[in-house]
Design an enzyme around this catalytic site. Structure first.
Site, PDB file in Angstrom:
ATOM      1  N   GLY A 234     -24.711 -24.960  -3.678  1.00 18.01           N
ATOM      2  CA  GLY A 234     -25.917 -25.519  -4.288  1.00 18.01           C
ATOM      3  C   GLY A 234     -26.161 -26.979  -3.965  1.00 18.01           C
ATOM      4  O   GLY A 234     -26.958 -27.638  -4.631  1.00 18.01           O
ATOM      5  N   GLU A 270     -18.430 -23.770  -1.986  1.00 20.99           N
ATOM      6  CA  GLU A 270     -19.015 -22.765  -1.101  1.00 20.99           C
ATOM      7  C   GLU A 270     -20.482 -23.046  -0.828  1.00 20.99           C
ATOM      8  O   GLU A 270     -21.367 -22.353  -1.315  1.00 20.99           O
ATOM      9  CB  GLU A 270     -18.792 -21.346  -1.628  1.00 20.99           C
ATOM     10  CG  GLU A 270     -18.963 -21.181  -3.103  1.00 20.99           C
ATOM     11  CD  GLU A 270     -18.656 -19.786  -3.617  1.00 20.99           C
ATOM     12  OE1 GLU A 270     -17.636 -19.208  -3.220  1.00 20.99           O
ATOM     13  OE2 GLU A 270     -19.457 -19.294  -4.425  1.00 20.99           O
ATOM     14  N   GLY A 272     -23.998 -23.230   1.216  1.00 23.31           N
ATOM     15  CA  GLY A 272     -24.734 -22.428   2.197  1.00 23.31           C
ATOM     16  C   GLY A 272     -25.788 -23.297   2.845  1.00 23.31           C
ATOM     17  O   GLY A 272     -25.611 -23.833   3.934  1.00 23.31           O
ATOM     18  N   ARG A 273     -26.892 -23.488   2.098  1.00 21.73           N
ATOM     19  CA  ARG A 273     -28.060 -24.208   2.609  1.00 21.73           C
ATOM     20  C   ARG A 273     -27.733 -25.554   3.235  1.00 21.73           C
ATOM     21  O   ARG A 273     -28.191 -25.867   4.339  1.00 21.73           O
ATOM     22  CB  ARG A 273     -29.026 -24.425   1.429  1.00 21.73           C
ATOM     23  CG  ARG A 273     -30.391 -24.922   1.814  1.00 21.73           C
ATOM     24  CD  ARG A 273     -31.222 -25.278   0.569  1.00 21.73           C
ATOM     25  NE  ARG A 273     -31.249 -24.219  -0.417  1.00 21.73           N
ATOM     26  CZ  ARG A 273     -32.171 -23.249  -0.481  1.00 21.73           C
ATOM     27  NH1 ARG A 273     -33.146 -23.228   0.398  1.00 21.73           N
ATOM     28  NH2 ARG A 273     -32.106 -22.320  -1.419  1.00 21.73           N
ATOM     29  N   CYS A 348     -52.643 -11.174   6.297  1.00 18.77           N
ATOM     30  CA  CYS A 348     -53.891 -11.051   5.539  1.00 18.77           C
ATOM     31  C   CYS A 348     -53.607 -11.223   4.056  1.00 18.77           C
ATOM     32  O   CYS A 348     -53.801 -10.300   3.266  1.00 18.77           O
ATOM     33  CB  CYS A 348     -54.520  -9.697   5.804  1.00 18.77           C
ATOM     34  SG  CYS A 348     -54.669  -9.364   7.556  1.00 18.77           S
ATOM     35  N   TYR A 379     -31.864 -19.590   4.656  1.00 16.98           N
ATOM     36  CA  TYR A 379     -32.828 -18.881   3.800  1.00 16.98           C
ATOM     37  C   TYR A 379     -34.208 -18.863   4.469  1.00 16.98           C
ATOM     38  O   TYR A 379     -35.209 -19.199   3.848  1.00 16.98           O
ATOM     39  CB  TYR A 379     -32.917 -19.529   2.420  1.00 16.98           C
ATOM     40  CG  TYR A 379     -31.584 -19.602   1.703  1.00 16.98           C
ATOM     41  CD1 TYR A 379     -31.002 -18.451   1.170  1.00 16.98           C
ATOM     42  CD2 TYR A 379     -30.896 -20.808   1.590  1.00 16.98           C
ATOM     43  CE1 TYR A 379     -29.773 -18.501   0.532  1.00 16.98           C
ATOM     44  CE2 TYR A 379     -29.668 -20.868   0.953  1.00 16.98           C
ATOM     45  CZ  TYR A 379     -29.111 -19.708   0.423  1.00 16.98           C
ATOM     46  OH  TYR A 379     -27.897 -19.769  -0.210  1.00 16.98           O
TER      47      TYR A 379
HETATM   48  C1  LIG Z   1     -26.073 -18.539  -2.920  1.00 16.06           C
HETATM   49  C2  LIG Z   1     -24.712 -18.865  -3.345  1.00 16.06           C
HETATM   50  C3  LIG Z   1     -24.037 -19.953  -2.790  1.00 16.06           C
HETATM   51  C4  LIG Z   1     -24.668 -20.909  -1.810  1.00 16.06           C
HETATM   52  O1  LIG Z   1     -25.725 -21.601  -2.391  1.00 16.06           O
HETATM   53  P1  LIG Z   1     -26.457 -22.773  -1.545  1.00 16.06           P
HETATM   54  O2  LIG Z   1     -27.538 -23.233  -2.467  1.00 16.06           O
HETATM   55  O3  LIG Z   1     -26.986 -22.141  -0.311  1.00 16.06           O
HETATM   56  O4  LIG Z   1     -25.444 -23.807  -1.252  1.00 16.06           O
HETATM   57  C5  LIG Z   1     -22.728 -20.164  -3.161  1.00 16.06           C
HETATM   58  N1  LIG Z   1     -22.108 -19.356  -4.066  1.00 16.06           N
HETATM   59  C6  LIG Z   1     -22.740 -18.317  -4.633  1.00 16.06           C
HETATM   60  C7  LIG Z   1     -22.013 -17.468  -5.602  1.00 16.06           C
HETATM   61  C8  LIG Z   1     -24.055 -18.029  -4.309  1.00 16.06           C
HETATM   62  O5  LIG Z   1     -24.685 -17.009  -4.887  1.00 16.06           O
END
Ligand SMILES: *Cc1c(COP(=O)(O)O)cnc(C)c1O
Length: 414
Positions: A234, A270, A272-273, A348, A379
């Site tokens: 996050g 963990e 992601g983004r 559309c 994403y």
């Molecule tokens: C989606 C998710 C992440 C990654 O979130 P980001 O906002 O992309 O960093 C990490 N852990 C869990 C459990 C998630 O569902």
């Protein structure tokens, strides 16, 4: 935009657009900087759902300790793409088949989402041929987070009623059952929390601190040793101010203080983004420019069926215009005449908008010019509704990935 991406976008023909262009060299550089900002005792698991392209996973592999997967599909895909990386299996609603497949694949950690799931995992593990002796469990707990830490976060999945994780009131009973050996194949490794998305470094540190403090007290109440706390992902990506990056150095310094205060603990994040958003671009061309009731619109090849991010998050996707001087037709090019323009796609539906009332660059905006959307590495393609209206799929270009596809230089597919 990196030079490699600009050159590739300008080298593509109109028929090769739209295209996703990923700069794997930039991704590796970013991942290395993130890794070096973090203390050694903090592990990084990449959340595959942000972008599971095999080339992306391979590029990240040297800089992460593992991958968090959240479905049987992601599990099989990631295990194939990066077979040497440990996996953690998270996410709500794990099916019995997915759990069995994860055990058979030797997944090292399960992020358990409920009491029911814990029983199911124990039940299947007791009957399965498990390649590793221990089945590691982290209880995902939906902890309350201080309001001021969450202010400004885009998505919050913790501290309020959600389908995610275990209610904190149930955690003691599950820890007791696990430490009393009621679920013999399972071993409690620690606590997992992923409570919000879109937090800056200070807010992330406040969350990490409260999760660790809570976990340590829980362990003390039961006289058990908790080896691991995963404080989730996050980390913010700012789509309005793309140059404002998450402060990994400040975050790393804060995590170093936290690990120093808890010498026996392995801390894990963990993201992601914040790892992959910056390495991807969605490039296309302007098909038409028109005015409508006092506003101007540029209609581009492609749209939110390829890049759904601005529609789901309700933002304007940052972009740049690359002027193209060629115009092969005998009539004059349609061109923006006002100072602002809305960039829409080919669908559309009025929802197919990539950026609203964008300032037109000084060089103008004409049919045939190229528009390249940034922050499209996470994403983006993988959350989009590709088949709606049956337009062709974009191309995919992975630049600087010499070693990712047979060492043959840049890989192209699509
Ligand atoms: C989606 C998710 C992440 C990654 O979130 P980001 O906002 O992309 O960093 C990490 N852990 C869990 C459990 C998630 O569902």
């Amino acid at each position: 935009m990196t030079t490699a991406v600009r050159e590739r976008v300008l080298a593509l023909t109109s028929a090769e657009l739209p295209a996703y262009v990923y700069d794997l060299a930039a991704l590796r550089e970013h991942a290395a900087a993130v890794r070096s900002a973090l203390p050694d005792r903090v592990e990084v698991y990449y959340a595959a759902k942000a972008n599971p392209e095999p080339e992306i996973l391979t590029a990240l592999a040297p800089y992460v300790d593992g991958v968090e997967v959240a479905s049987g599909g992601e599990l099989a895909h990631v295990a194939k793409a990066v077979p040497d990386l440990p996996l953690a299996f998270g996410g709500p609603g794990k099916t019995p088949d997915e759990i069995a497949a994860a055990l058979a694949a030797g997944v090292s950690r399960f992020h358990v989402e409920s009491a029911g799931e814990l029983r199911m995992l124990a039940h299947i593990a007791a009957r399965a041929v498990v390649p590793r002796r221990r089945v590691g469990v982290l209880l995902r707990v939906n902890l309350p987070v201080a309001e001021d830490a969450l202010r400004g976060s885009a998505l919050s999945m913790g501290g309020r009623p959600t389908p995610f994780g275990i209610d904190p009131s149930e955690a003691d009973e599950l820890v007791r059952a696990l430490s009393d050996g009621e679920y013999p194949p399972l071993e409690l490794y620690g606590i997992h929390a992923h409570l919000a998305s879109g937090l800056g470094a200070a807010a992330q540190l406040a969350v990490a601190d409260s999760v660790v403090t809570w976990a340590v007290r829980l362990a003390e109440r039961h006289g058990v040793a908790l080896d691991e706390v995963d404080v989730g992902g996050g980390m913010a990506v700012d789509y309005e101010r793309p140059a404002d990056r998450f402060d990994w150095k400040a975050y790393g310094a804060g995590l170093a203080r936290l690990t120093a205060a808890h010498p026996g603990l392995r801390l894990r994040i963990e993201p992601g983004r914040a790892l992959t958003a910056y390495c991807g671009w969605y490039a296309t061309e302007v098909l038409d420019v028109k005015s409508s009731h006092g506003d101007e619109f540029a209609v581009v090849r492609g749209g939110t069926h390829h890049l759904r991010t601005p529609a789901t998050k309700g933002h304007d996707q940052p972009c740049v215009v690359l002027p193209v001087d060629d115009w092969p037709y005998p009539w004059p090019r349609a061109a923006a005449r006002l100072g602002r323009i809305t960039v829409a796609g080919q669908l559309c539906t009025p929802k197919d908008v990539l950026a609203r009332r964008l300032p037109v660059p000084r060089s103008g905006l004409r049919a045939g010019d190229r528009v390249v959307f940034a922050l499209a590495g996470a994403y983006a393609w993988n959350i989009s509704h590709h088949d709606f209206l049956m337009h062709p799929r974009p191309g995919f270009h992975f630049l600087g990935g010499g070693d990712t596809r047979g060492g043959a230089g840049d890989a192209v597919s699509g």
